[in-house]
Scaffold this active site. Structure first.
Site: not given
Ligand code: GLA
Length: 393
Positions: A44, A46-47, A78, A133, A136-138, A183
């Protein structure tokens, strides 16, 4: 009880989506594309430090039905929210102008056009079962579904890597969230039964087998319902601390600092920056250890690394919150092998790697603990590694 989508219901849903599109826009869509949300198993923040991450695509997706228009207008709708059809002309797209969920498809169109790709006007209907929110990267699921559709419809022929960078540009410069590449990489490159081991420096990805069921485990997601936004200051301020740390230590990125360098680093950095740096450096190491342990011993061996990752985010990076800590601690105390918050933090979801036989106990314990603490009831469900973005109709 698992809430994983039933494939038959999903197929019926596809027909419903096409029918709704035709009803709203007056002609059938050219196709339907889907892209998954993601869970980050470990790695986390780290990207954007050129480091390592180990996310996987989940069996919850955003789906877009898209039709091509003969002008340069976008009409966007939507199945959730009450915005109705949003109409905009693509020639006047500018960062900051779009509102709500339409930022994501419009950001992708903007980023593609900046790359010289001639994106025509479109009609688009979005449906998604990735919780909003929840960490989970919606939003990336929407962006990845849209870019997969537009890549095909424009014949642009972009490789996954270029799509990752285009969606990152949409997110950073159009939406205004200074996020990394994790993500999108999971959503575009995910594969059933695998996690995506990504080296964010050279952006190479390797699929790592990760299956919970054969190991007698489930991966629970505990959505705390504390919503967060990476356009708020917290994410950007952590990123700034990492950049400061790298600058003071004289390295290109924190990826270049090893665990053995930390003692010396502590004498060079202020106390807070040192803790931010220590999180990133130890987290990179935990990702590498996780990949090794998965290969050698399987998923039941990685619990302690999930726990250590959470402690590091709570104490050193300071991106957890009481709800996430309670979800993690309660899961551990009631039988999970390991647990951690997942995603950017300041809310969202935790994951708990749990023996199948303890699943109900963990669920009940977390629900009760939240009730006792006076927190909003969490949403708890299982996920498994699923395929990345694709056309489905
Ligand atoms: C969000 C960002 C990612 C990453 C994470 C933390 O999901 O979109 O790029 O930095 O936070 O690991």
């Amino acid at each position: 009880m698992s809430t994983a989508p039933d494939p038959l219901a999903a197929a019926a849903g596809t027909q419903d989506l096409a029918a709704r599109f035709t009803h709203e826009f007056g002609s059938a869509p050219a196709g339907i594309w889907q892209a998954p949300g993601r869970v980050n198993l470990i790695g986390e923040h780290t990207d954007y430090n050129d480091g390592f991450v180990l996310p996987f695509a989940i069996d919850r997706t955003a789906r877009v039905a898209v039709g091509v228009r003969s002008d340069s207008t976008a009409r966007l709708l939507s199945t959730y929210g009450d915005q109705g059809i949003v109409t905009t002309t693509l020639d006047s797209l500018e960062p900051g102008a779009a509102k709500g969920w339409t930022k994501y498809p419009l950001g992708v169109i903007w980023a593609l056009r900046r790359r010289g790709i001639d994106v025509p006007g479109i009609d688009l209907l979005l449906d998604s079962n990735v919780p909003l929110g929840a960490g989970l990267s919606s939003s990336h699921a929407i962006e990845c579904a849209v870019i997969t559709a537009l890549n095909e419809l424009t014949g642009a022929g972009l490789e996954a890597q270029e799509m990752v960078l285009a969606t990152q540009q949409a997110e950073n410069d159009f939406v205004g969230a200074p996020t990394g590449i994790m993500d999108q990489s999971a959503s575009l490159r995910g594969s059933q039964g695998h996690a995506v081991f990504l080296d964010c420096r050279d952006q190479t990805a390797r699929l790592v087998p990760f299956e919970t069921e054969p190991a007698g485990l489930v991966l629970l997601v505990i959505d705390t319902k504390v919503s967060h936004s990476h356009s708020d200051g917290g994410y950007a301020s952590r990123r700034a601390s990492c950049e400061l740390g790298a600058q003071v230590l004289g390295v290109k990125a924190l990826r270049d600092v090893q665990v053995g360098d930390l003692e010396e680093a502590s004498g060079l950095l202020d106390e807070v920056t040192f803790r931010r740096v220590r999180h990133v450096v130890t987290e990179n190491d935990r990702v590498l250890q996780t990949v090794e342990l998965l290969a050698e011993q399987g998923p039941s061996a990685i619990g302690h690394l999930l726990d250590a990752s959470h402690a590091s985010m709570r104490d050193d990076f300071e991106i957890s919150c009481p709800e996430l800590d309670l979800a993690v601690d309660t899961s551990r105390a009631s039988g999970a092998l390991g647990a951690r918050m997942t995603g950017g933090g300041f809310g969202g979801a935790a994951i708990a790697l749990t023996p199948a036989g303890s699943e109900q106990k963990v669920r009940d314990a977390v629900v009760q603990a939240f009730a006792r603490a006076g927190f909003t009831a969490p949403d708890i469900f299982t996920v498994s590694p699923a395929a990345g973005a694709t056309r489905i109709a």
